[in-house]
Every structure is written in structure tokens, then in C-alpha cells.
Motif scaffolding. Structure first.
Motif, PDB file in Angstrom:
ATOM      1  N   ASN A   1      11.030  84.908  26.198  1.00 16.48           N
ATOM      2  CA  ASN A   1      11.844  83.701  26.106  1.00 16.48           C
ATOM      3  C   ASN A   1      11.052  82.548  25.497  1.00 16.48           C
ATOM      4  OD1 ASN A   1      14.378  82.572  26.529  1.00 16.48           O
ATOM      5  ND2 ASN A   1      13.828  81.728  28.518  1.00 16.48           N
ATOM      6  N   ILE A   2       9.782  82.437  25.883  1.00 19.82           N
ATOM      7  CA  ILE A   2       8.927  81.379  25.333  1.00 19.82           C
ATOM      8  C   ILE A   2       8.658  81.634  23.848  1.00 19.82           C
ATOM      9  CG2 ILE A   2       6.677  80.264  25.494  1.00 19.82           C
ATOM     10  CD1 ILE A   2       6.609  81.174  28.441  1.00 19.82           C
ATOM     11  N   ILE A   3       8.326  82.876  23.514  1.00 21.00           N
ATOM     12  CA  ILE A   3       7.980  83.221  22.130  1.00 21.00           C
ATOM     13  C   ILE A   3       9.128  82.923  21.179  1.00 21.00           C
ATOM     14  CG2 ILE A   3       7.413  85.133  20.577  1.00 21.00           C
ATOM     15  CD1 ILE A   3       5.947  86.427  22.932  1.00 21.00           C
ATOM     16  N   HIS A   4      10.329  83.249  21.594  1.00 16.87           N
ATOM     17  CA  HIS A   4      11.496  83.118  20.714  1.00 16.87           C
ATOM     18  C   HIS A   4      12.225  81.787  20.866  1.00 16.87           C
ATOM     19  CE1 HIS A   4      11.196  87.268  19.306  1.00 16.87           C
ATOM     20  NE2 HIS A   4      10.953  87.606  20.557  1.00 16.87           N
ATOM     21  N   GLY A   5      11.598  80.832  21.562  1.00 15.25           N
ATOM     22  CA  GLY A   5      12.157  79.486  21.629  1.00 15.25           C
ATOM     23  C   GLY A   5      13.230  79.281  22.659  1.00 15.25           C
ATOM     24  N   GLY A   6      13.468  80.265  23.519  1.00 15.03           N
ATOM     25  CA  GLY A   6      14.483  80.101  24.547  1.00 15.03           C
ATOM     26  C   GLY A   6      14.035  79.179  25.662  1.00 15.03           C
ATOM     27  N   GLU A   7      12.727  79.068  25.884  1.00 17.63           N
ATOM     28  CA  GLU A   7      12.164  78.172  26.894  1.00 17.63           C
ATOM     29  C   GLU A   7      11.166  77.248  26.205  1.00 17.63           C
ATOM     30  OE1 GLU A   7      11.955  76.028  29.383  1.00 17.63           O
ATOM     31  OE2 GLU A   7      12.509  77.688  30.713  1.00 17.63           O
ATOM     32  N   THR A   8      11.457  75.967  26.187  1.00 13.51           N
ATOM     33  CA  THR A   8      10.588  75.001  25.518  1.00 13.51           C
ATOM     34  C   THR A   8       9.877  74.090  26.510  1.00 13.51           C
ATOM     35  OG1 THR A   8      12.455  73.470  25.257  1.00 13.51           O
ATOM     36  CG2 THR A   8      12.018  74.996  23.438  1.00 13.51           C
ATOM     37  N   ASN A   9      10.142  74.248  27.792  1.00  7.24           N
ATOM     38  CA  ASN A   9       9.507  73.429  28.817  1.00  7.24           C
ATOM     39  C   ASN A   9       8.437  74.264  29.508  1.00  7.24           C
ATOM     40  OD1 ASN A   9       9.076  72.207  31.541  1.00  7.24           O
ATOM     41  ND2 ASN A   9      10.556  70.716  30.790  1.00  7.24           N
ATOM     42  N   TYR A  10       7.174  73.928  29.257  1.00 10.99           N
ATOM     43  CA  TYR A  10       6.093  74.751  29.805  1.00 10.99           C
ATOM     44  C   TYR A  10       5.982  74.648  31.321  1.00 10.99           C
ATOM     45  CZ  TYR A  10       3.027  70.633  30.252  1.00 10.99           C
ATOM     46  OH  TYR A  10       2.470  69.434  30.619  1.00 10.99           O
ATOM     47  N   VAL A  11       6.495  73.576  31.905  1.00  8.80           N
ATOM     48  CA  VAL A  11       6.484  73.443  33.367  1.00  8.80           C
ATOM     49  C   VAL A  11       7.367  74.512  33.999  1.00  8.80           C
ATOM     50  CG1 VAL A  11       7.195  71.979  35.285  1.00  8.80           C
ATOM     51  CG2 VAL A  11       5.905  71.003  33.388  1.00  8.80           C
ATOM     52  N   MET A  12       8.587  74.658  33.490  1.00 11.83           N
ATOM     53  CA  MET A  12       9.502  75.651  34.039  1.00 11.83           C
ATOM     54  C   MET A  12       9.026  77.069  33.720  1.00 11.83           C
ATOM     55  SD  MET A  12      11.441  73.748  35.673  1.00 11.83           S
ATOM     56  CE  MET A  12      12.416  75.102  36.339  1.00 11.83           C
ATOM     57  N   ALA A  13       8.427  77.246  32.541  1.00 10.35           N
ATOM     58  CA  ALA A  13       7.884  78.556  32.193  1.00 10.35           C
ATOM     59  C   ALA A  13       6.761  78.941  33.156  1.00 10.35           C
ATOM     60  CB  ALA A  13       7.361  78.553  30.750  1.00 10.35           C
ATOM     61  N   THR A  14       5.915  77.968  33.496  1.00  7.49           N
ATOM     62  CA  THR A  14       4.822  78.208  34.437  1.00  7.49           C
ATOM     63  C   THR A  14       5.353  78.606  35.806  1.00  7.49           C
ATOM     64  OG1 THR A  14       3.347  76.646  33.311  1.00  7.49           O
ATOM     65  CG2 THR A  14       2.853  77.154  35.609  1.00  7.49           C
ATOM     66  N   VAL A  15       6.359  77.883  36.276  1.00 11.15           N
ATOM     67  CA  VAL A  15       6.926  78.171  37.598  1.00 11.15           C
ATOM     68  C   VAL A  15       7.520  79.569  37.636  1.00 11.15           C
ATOM     69  CG1 VAL A  15       8.774  77.540  39.202  1.00 11.15           C
ATOM     70  CG2 VAL A  15       7.327  75.762  38.207  1.00 11.15           C
ATOM     71  N   THR A  16       8.247  79.946  36.588  1.00 13.95           N
ATOM     72  CA  THR A  16       8.849  81.281  36.548  1.00 13.95           C
ATOM     73  C   THR A  16       7.785  82.365  36.615  1.00 13.95           C
ATOM     74  OG1 THR A  16      10.717  80.464  35.240  1.00 13.95           O
ATOM     75  CG2 THR A  16      10.321  82.839  35.223  1.00 13.95           C
ATOM     76  N   LEU A  17       6.726  82.235  35.817  1.00 10.70           N
ATOM     77  CA  LEU A  17       5.663  83.242  35.808  1.00 10.70           C
ATOM     78  C   LEU A  17       4.891  83.234  37.125  1.00 10.70           C
ATOM     79  CD1 LEU A  17       4.310  82.871  32.151  1.00 10.70           C
ATOM     80  CD2 LEU A  17       5.748  84.703  33.089  1.00 10.70           C
TER      81      LEU A  17
END
Length: 223
Positions: A186-202
Motif C-alpha cells: 500500500n505504501i509502495i503504490h501510493g495507497g498510504e501516504t501518511n507514515y504515522v498510520m503506516a507505522t501503526v499498522t505495521l
């Protein structure tokens, strides 16, 4: 004087995703810091021998802080909220790890769970980053599966059903592995642009993966 034709410059070789994608760089940097902070908080609760707060307090604290992070996701206060969430999760993890360490082979179980979690996360992340495959199709299945597994896990706790708890742990290992692939893609393909939320998910995926492996290995290594 005639204009000279200038051929377009050849395309630059593809660079590393980590070097070109700011969201990924920031995500992995923040993820590393939150994992260290969470581990430190787990260590504090273990040293202080703090009892586990119980399912209700844990869920209220987790979902409350998760909502706070989501609400502040675009604010400068998002980072303190992330550390509050991950620190709280680490603090509640300490009593669980202490319980396993109290077993005759508890140290081995904890290290196996830690090693398994690291191996799964690193291998799946590396695969998603290098292959750059799109795993967005997994989103609906993953979230439906997580809801089912979560409700089944609550039933296993309140009705004291060890075999259901084991089955839920196996489900969570598969679901969290899929979540790592999905979120990284999702991050690679631009679906997630907020690194805070990406961090929480991982982080949540890694946390639940570790807990699930602890439960599975605890059953496998018990009488």
C-alpha cells in the motif's frame, strides 16, 4: 537559426524503494523507534512486576489511543500519540512475557517467538519491497478475517477455550503476515501516504504476530 532537436534523456535506472520513497523511509525509521520504546516499556513493567491490567482495560486503552492517533494523524501531536500507543502496548506485553519466562523452558519460547516474528516481518517486507507486487486485493479479506479472529479470541478468553485460543493464534499469524504484505504494498503504490498510520499498522501486525507465536510455541512446548 533553426532549433536543434534534443533527444529525451534516457530513463534513470530504478532506484531502491527505500531511497526514493519518503513515506517508506519515515515509516521504517519511526517503526524502529517505536519498537525500541515498546520493548523498553515492556522491560519496565517486567522489572516492576506489574500485573496484567486485564482484557477490558487493555482493549479500552488500545482502541482509545488508536483513535487518538488516527484523529491526530496530520498534526504535530501525532508522534507523541504514536509513542503513547506503542508504549502502552509494550507495558501490557511485559506481564505476558514474564508469565512465559516463568515456565521451565520459557526463555527458549520467548526467543523463538522473537526470532520467528523478526524472520517473518523481514522476509515479507523484503519480498514486498523488491517485487513491488500489488497486494491491495487482500484488503477486504484481511479486515474481515481480523474482525472474525478478534471476536473468536474474545470468546476463547471469556469462555476459557484453549483450543479455540490456539486456532485464533494460528489465524492471527496468517492474517498479520498478510497485513504486512498489504500495508507495505500500500505504501509502495501510493495507497498510504501518511507514515504515522503506516507505522501503526505495521507495529500492530508485529505485536500481534509476536503474541500469537508465543501462544503457539507455548502450547507446542508444554505437557
Amino acid at each position: 537559426m533553426t532549433d536543434r532537436y534534443q533527444a529525451p534523456a534516457p530513463a534513470r535506472p530504478a532506484e531502491s524503494v527505500l531511497a526514493t520513497n519518503k513515506v517508506i523511509r519515515n515509516t521504517y525509521m519511526l517503526l524502529s523507534m517505536t519498537l525500541l520504546f515498546s520493548a523498553a516499556m515492556a522491560g519496565v513493567s517486567m522489572v516492576l512486576q506489574v500485573p496484567h491490567p486485564g482484557v477490558i482495560i487493555t482493549l479500552v486503552g488500545y482502541f482509545g489511543l488508536l483513535f487518538l492517533v488516527s484523529y491526530l494523524r496530520n498534526s504535530i501531536w501525532a508522534l507523541p500519540a504514536v509513542f503513547a500507543l506503542t508504549g502502552f502496548m509494550g507495558f501490557t506485553l511485559g506481564p505476558i512475557v514474564s508469565a512465559y519466562l516463568a515456565l521451565p523452558n520459557g526463555g527458549q519460547i520467548v526467543m523463538q517467538a522473537f526470532g520467528g516474528t523478526a524472520a517473518i516481518f523481514l522476509s515479507l517486507s523484503a519480498y514486498a519491497l523488491t517485487s513491488r507486487k500489488d497486494f491491495s486485493f487482500m484488503g477486504g479479506f484481511l479486515f474481515a478475517g481480523i474482525i472474525v479472529a478478534f471476536l473468536a479470541g474474545l470468546a476463547a478468553i471469556f469462555f476459557q477455550m484453549p483450543m479455540l485460543s490456539l486456532a485464533v493464534s494460528v489465524m492471527f499469524v496468517l492474517l498479520m503476515s498478510g497485513l504486512i504484505l498489504w500495508e507495505t504494498s500500500n505504501i509502495i503504490h501510493g495507497g498510504e501516504t501518511n507514515y504515522v498510520m503506516a507505522t501503526v499498522t505495521l507495529f500492530v501486525a508485529i505485536f500481534n504476530l509476536f503474541i500469537s507465536l508465543l501462544n503457539i510455541l507455548g502450547v507446542m512446548n508444554s505437557d
